[in-house]
Design a protein around this motif. Structure first.
Motif, PDB file in Angstrom:
ATOM      1  N   HIS A 108      52.907  34.295  54.820  1.00 12.84           N
ATOM      2  CA  HIS A 108      51.808  34.734  55.111  1.00 12.84           C
ATOM      3  C   HIS A 108      51.158  35.776  54.302  1.00 12.84           C
ATOM      4  O   HIS A 108      51.970  36.741  53.638  1.00 12.84           O
ATOM      5  CB  HIS A 108      51.447  34.958  56.665  1.00 12.84           C
ATOM      6  N   PRO A 109      49.820  35.975  53.978  1.00 17.06           N
ATOM      7  CA  PRO A 109      49.452  36.891  53.309  1.00 17.06           C
ATOM      8  C   PRO A 109      49.729  38.464  53.977  1.00 17.06           C
ATOM      9  O   PRO A 109      49.580  38.563  54.953  1.00 17.06           O
ATOM     10  CB  PRO A 109      47.749  36.923  53.289  1.00 17.06           C
ATOM     11  N   GLN A 111      49.226  42.627  54.044  1.00 18.18           N
ATOM     12  CA  GLN A 111      48.407  43.751  53.280  1.00 18.18           C
ATOM     13  C   GLN A 111      49.313  45.107  53.053  1.00 18.18           C
ATOM     14  O   GLN A 111      49.927  45.346  53.890  1.00 18.18           O
ATOM     15  CB  GLN A 111      47.298  44.221  54.300  1.00 18.18           C
ATOM     16  N   TRP A 117      46.732  43.282  48.619  1.00 19.20           N
ATOM     17  CA  TRP A 117      47.500  42.164  49.246  1.00 19.20           C
ATOM     18  C   TRP A 117      48.355  41.318  48.604  1.00 19.20           C
ATOM     19  O   TRP A 117      48.004  41.308  47.239  1.00 19.20           O
ATOM     20  CB  TRP A 117      46.361  41.180  49.629  1.00 19.20           C
ATOM     21  N   VAL A 119      49.590  37.549  48.422  1.00 17.77           N
ATOM     22  CA  VAL A 119      49.255  36.496  48.994  1.00 17.77           C
ATOM     23  C   VAL A 119      49.969  35.344  48.480  1.00 17.77           C
ATOM     24  O   VAL A 119      50.029  35.250  47.153  1.00 17.77           O
ATOM     25  CB  VAL A 119      47.772  36.056  48.865  1.00 17.77           C
ATOM     26  N   ARG A 123      48.301  29.942  49.966  1.00 17.11           N
ATOM     27  CA  ARG A 123      47.445  30.433  50.939  1.00 17.11           C
ATOM     28  C   ARG A 123      46.105  31.022  50.507  1.00 17.11           C
ATOM     29  O   ARG A 123      46.097  31.457  49.074  1.00 17.11           O
ATOM     30  CB  ARG A 123      48.085  31.481  51.772  1.00 17.11           C
ATOM     31  N   THR A 124      45.133  30.969  51.169  1.00 13.84           N
ATOM     32  CA  THR A 124      43.921  31.791  50.912  1.00 13.84           C
ATOM     33  C   THR A 124      43.945  33.062  51.156  1.00 13.84           C
ATOM     34  O   THR A 124      44.215  33.525  52.248  1.00 13.84           O
ATOM     35  CB  THR A 124      42.841  31.035  51.734  1.00 13.84           C
ATOM     36  N   ALA A 125      43.364  33.898  50.256  1.00 14.18           N
ATOM     37  CA  ALA A 125      43.250  35.316  50.242  1.00 14.18           C
ATOM     38  C   ALA A 125      42.529  35.508  51.317  1.00 14.18           C
ATOM     39  O   ALA A 125      41.178  35.381  51.432  1.00 14.18           O
ATOM     40  CB  ALA A 125      42.904  36.059  49.104  1.00 14.18           C
ATOM     41  N   ASN A 132      44.338  41.225  44.894  1.00 11.69           N
ATOM     42  CA  ASN A 132      45.329  40.116  45.355  1.00 11.69           C
ATOM     43  C   ASN A 132      46.287  39.578  44.595  1.00 11.69           C
ATOM     44  O   ASN A 132      45.995  39.310  43.627  1.00 11.69           O
ATOM     45  CB  ASN A 132      44.240  38.839  45.905  1.00 11.69           C
ATOM     46  N   ILE A 134      48.839  37.181  43.823  1.00 13.19           N
ATOM     47  CA  ILE A 134      49.419  35.827  44.118  1.00 13.19           C
ATOM     48  C   ILE A 134      50.770  35.758  43.801  1.00 13.19           C
ATOM     49  O   ILE A 134      51.230  35.722  42.662  1.00 13.19           O
ATOM     50  CB  ILE A 134      48.337  34.893  43.532  1.00 13.19           C
TER      51      ILE A 134
END
Ligand SMILES: C[S@@+](CC[C@H](N)C(=O)[O-])C[C@H]1O[C@@H](n2cnc3c(N)ncnc32)[C@H](O)[C@@H]1O
Length: 302
Positions: A108-109, A111, A117, A119, A123-125, A132, A134
């Motif tokens: 999961h993302p 922090q 983050w 990510v 998944r969506t940020a 972010n 990725i």
């Protein structure tokens, strides 16, 4: 190709020891989650409730001899944790597509500090305006879920990295070097002994639109002797102690370093190895792992 997935429930205090043991015994990857969050075992009446346990999931190449692994684990465990129950490994054969699905579901993302983050690529940020990173976890170590990685990411997040260069020693998935670049560093280098890590670092850099000239990666023996503003090395205490003179030489006077992959009882030995070159900060701890940071003193070049 098939994979062997092992699952077990374990007390949190022994989870890291079991994770290290299984990785040293050839696991391609291990994840630890709260058993309560993702229960795959029925709680047994009268036993420890799930909320007190950690669920460990490990992945081995399909050719692994799991019976021998269980026997070796039983012998070592009896010696180290005589008063604790033996971890029971539940084994399942997974086809490629099954483990990929399982693996994807477990990320999961996350922090890390105030700006960054991590990510997973599928998944969506949650905060599109954040920094972010990725990540395609793949098989190389470094997803952000492990405390040793998280300690380094949080440290990087708190630095002003503009116009800085960064050496990521033991780069694994490249997560720390890539995070440094996304947080403002202008150049990074990655070093690892594992060819899979070098490959993963480059594909993760590309996924984050980082020009590969800004993050070249090397085997240690082929690496240029660069000097950097910021060093991050998340390896293990033993190699960190051996590498102290080499790593110290690669940090500019006034430069910063973070060492991770160190268990709390190893803090003193690792600190002592770096004290000749660095002014050390107070140690940070997370889940039994510690991070040592410091500033390279100007007066010594050796
Ligand atoms: C714990 S992982 C860290 C990966 C990533 N940097 C992170 O923070 O998640 C340690 C990495 O260091 C590499 N490694 C171990 N010993 C090393 C050494 N002596 N020189 C370079 N890399 C090493 C391993 O192959 C592995 O990829």
């Amino acid at each position: 190709m098939s994979w062997l997935q092992i699952k077990t429930l374990i007390h949190p205090e022994q989870a890291e020891a079991l994770e290290t043991w299984l990785l040293e015994a050839g696991a391609c990857a291990i994840t630890l989650t709260d058993a309560e969050d993702n229960p795959v075992f029925e709680p047994i009446r009268g036993t420890t409730p799930l909320w007190q346990l950690t669920q460990l999931t490990g992945l081995y190449d399909g050719t692994m001899d799991i019976d021998r692994l269980q026997q070796a684990l039983a012998a070592d465990w009896a010696e180290r944790f005589a008063d604790q129950p033996q971890p029971q490994l539940h084994v399942e054969i997974l086809e490629d597509k099954d483990w990929i699905r399982e693996w994807m579901d477990s990320f999961h993302p996350l922090q890390m500090g105030s700006r960054l983050w991590v990510v997973p690529s599928w998944r969506t940020a949650p905060q599109p305006e954040a920094v972010n990173l990725i990540l395609d976890p793949g098989l190389a170590f470094g997803t952000g879920t492990h405390p040793t990685t998280a300690l380094c990411l949080q440290w990087l997040d708190g630095l002003d990295l503009r116009n800085k260069s960064l050496l990521d020693f033991g780069c694994g998935s490249g997560i720390l070097g890539i995070a440094g670049l996304l947080l403002g560093a202008d150049q990074a280098w990655g070093i690892d002994i594992d060819p899979q890590a070098l490959q993963a670092s480059h594909s993760n850099a590309e996924r984050n639109q980082i020009d590969l000239t800004r993050f070249p990666v090397y085997f240690p023996e082929q690496a240029p002797q660069v000097t950097c503003d910021v060093l991050v090395a998340n390896i293990l205490a033993g190699p960190l102690i051996d590498l102290a003179p080499l790593l110290a030489k690669q940090v500019k006077n006034g430069g910063l370093m973070a060492l991770s992959g160190i268990l709390a009882h190893q803090a003193e030995a690792v600190s002592q190895a770096y004290q000749p070159w660095f002014d050390l900060d107070p140690i940070q701890e997370r889940d039994g792992w510690i991070r040592i940071t410091g500033t390279r003193r100007a007066e010594q070049d050796s």
